[in-house]
Design an enzyme around this catalytic site. Sequence first.
Site, PDB file in Angstrom:
ATOM      1  N   ARG A 149      -5.078   4.881 -11.864  1.00 25.81           N
ATOM      2  CA  ARG A 149      -4.375   6.040 -11.315  1.00 25.81           C
ATOM      3  C   ARG A 149      -3.936   5.666  -9.902  1.00 25.81           C
ATOM      4  O   ARG A 149      -4.578   4.844  -9.243  1.00 25.81           O
ATOM      5  CB  ARG A 149      -5.285   7.261 -11.262  1.00 25.81           C
ATOM      6  CG  ARG A 149      -5.807   7.728 -12.623  1.00 25.81           C
ATOM      7  CD  ARG A 149      -6.751   8.915 -12.461  1.00 25.81           C
ATOM      8  NE  ARG A 149      -7.223   9.399 -13.751  1.00 25.81           N
ATOM      9  CZ  ARG A 149      -8.354   9.002 -14.344  1.00 25.81           C
ATOM     10  NH1 ARG A 149      -9.121   8.111 -13.736  1.00 25.81           N
ATOM     11  NH2 ARG A 149      -8.718   9.493 -15.515  1.00 25.81           N
ATOM     12  N   LYS A 172     -11.905  10.138 -12.045  1.00 32.84           N
ATOM     13  CA  LYS A 172     -12.010  11.597 -12.040  1.00 32.84           C
ATOM     14  C   LYS A 172     -13.441  12.038 -12.322  1.00 32.84           C
ATOM     15  O   LYS A 172     -14.113  11.492 -13.196  1.00 32.84           O
ATOM     16  CB  LYS A 172     -11.089  12.198 -13.120  1.00 32.84           C
ATOM     17  CG  LYS A 172      -9.628  12.287 -12.718  1.00 32.84           C
ATOM     18  CD  LYS A 172      -8.858  13.048 -13.792  1.00 32.84           C
ATOM     19  CE  LYS A 172      -7.402  13.241 -13.402  1.00 32.84           C
ATOM     20  NZ  LYS A 172      -6.666  13.995 -14.448  1.00 32.84           N
ATOM     21  N   HIS A 240       2.582   7.250 -12.571  1.00 32.61           N
ATOM     22  CA  HIS A 240       1.624   7.507 -13.649  1.00 32.61           C
ATOM     23  C   HIS A 240       2.119   6.961 -14.988  1.00 32.61           C
ATOM     24  O   HIS A 240       1.314   6.629 -15.860  1.00 32.61           O
ATOM     25  CB  HIS A 240       1.345   9.006 -13.768  1.00 32.61           C
ATOM     26  CG  HIS A 240       0.056   9.323 -14.460  1.00 32.61           C
ATOM     27  ND1 HIS A 240      -1.181   8.991 -13.923  1.00 32.61           N
ATOM     28  CD2 HIS A 240      -0.206   9.921 -15.649  1.00 32.61           C
ATOM     29  CE1 HIS A 240      -2.131   9.379 -14.753  1.00 32.61           C
ATOM     30  NE2 HIS A 240      -1.576   9.938 -15.805  1.00 32.61           N
ATOM     31  N   HIS A 266     -11.054   7.743 -19.746  1.00 31.82           N
ATOM     32  CA  HIS A 266     -10.959   9.048 -20.380  1.00 31.82           C
ATOM     33  C   HIS A 266     -12.337   9.498 -20.855  1.00 31.82           C
ATOM     34  O   HIS A 266     -13.051   8.745 -21.516  1.00 31.82           O
ATOM     35  CB  HIS A 266     -10.019   9.000 -21.589  1.00 31.82           C
ATOM     36  CG  HIS A 266      -8.572   8.912 -21.206  1.00 31.82           C
ATOM     37  ND1 HIS A 266      -7.596   8.479 -22.081  1.00 31.82           N
ATOM     38  CD2 HIS A 266      -7.925   9.204 -20.049  1.00 31.82           C
ATOM     39  CE1 HIS A 266      -6.416   8.516 -21.471  1.00 31.82           C
ATOM     40  NE2 HIS A 266      -6.597   8.945 -20.242  1.00 31.82           N
ATOM     41  N   TYR A 275      -1.872   8.259 -27.347  1.00 33.18           N
ATOM     42  CA  TYR A 275      -1.076   7.035 -27.356  1.00 33.18           C
ATOM     43  C   TYR A 275      -0.772   6.560 -28.769  1.00 33.18           C
ATOM     44  O   TYR A 275       0.217   5.874 -28.988  1.00 33.18           O
ATOM     45  CB  TYR A 275      -1.793   5.938 -26.554  1.00 33.18           C
ATOM     46  CG  TYR A 275      -1.872   6.282 -25.091  1.00 33.18           C
ATOM     47  CD1 TYR A 275      -0.772   6.110 -24.263  1.00 33.18           C
ATOM     48  CD2 TYR A 275      -3.020   6.838 -24.547  1.00 33.18           C
ATOM     49  CE1 TYR A 275      -0.832   6.469 -22.927  1.00 33.18           C
ATOM     50  CE2 TYR A 275      -3.090   7.198 -23.218  1.00 33.18           C
ATOM     51  CZ  TYR A 275      -1.987   7.007 -22.411  1.00 33.18           C
ATOM     52  OH  TYR A 275      -2.040   7.380 -21.099  1.00 33.18           O
TER      53      TYR A 275
END
Length: 286
Positions: A149, A172, A240, A266, A275
């Site tokens: 990111r 995150k 991104h 993730h 994806y």
Amino acid sequence: QIWLDGLGALEGAASNTLTAYRGDVTEFLAFMSLHFGGPQGLGALSRITTADMRAWMARTRGADVGSRSMARKLSAVKAFYRWLAEREGFEPTAVLSTRSPKFQKKLPRPLAVDAARAMIDTVELQARDPWIAQRDVAVVTLLYGCGLRISEALGLTLKDVPLPATLRIIGKGGKERLVPVIPAARAAVDAYLRACPHPMEPDTPIFRGARGGPLYPKAIQNVMAQSRMQLGLPATATPHALRHSFATHLLNAGGDLRSIQELLGHASLSTTQAYTAVDTARLMEV
């Protein structure tokens, strides 16, 4: 605030999530005060009905709030009410049974392989100062080559360089992952560090703005916007999108979905599975 502190400490919620939830619940409580004609205590909050919830959602949607944002706001309110009901001992059924609006999940918008490489080459041509050009190339190469990111790339400090074969990233929600560093990314960062005229300190970000302060995402967004116009790429060719490209190109090359999930950081495999839809759409076009 007690609820938010608990989310951060016990569930590891990211600061951005906590900020969004604070705003969402504050807006909800403010609406209910207006809805009922004055400040409401715990008793009134515990008696909120399905009709009250519908009124809040209608008012919020009427303010041009999209389905995805509405779903997030409702999720924040439900999380708050679960905590409040357990703490105060009331039945939160009316709030928790409110249905979230349906929305079309957006597929990632990756670049083609040749477009991703052309983007790196074109980014290098935008800056007048050679060290800034090398800086931009280094950041963009990290986004595409390592799937970072933009906040993760710009958060690298002197303690992270020279880049090791495997880089430890805190993403995150404080989620930690290990990312292999390709030689091109290591070389790009090394070239930038040799050229950067500003002094480095161990705990400060290595990527600097023109005047020596920390580099902000807007600078990379702008240089990519200039590059995509020159290349004739769509507005979806953002920083991104390079992370999306990293995942999609790995998948197309035979990468394992679970491994790609770990590389991206993730929390849920369902996020990574988007994806596969991109890959299927491309196969259908062919």
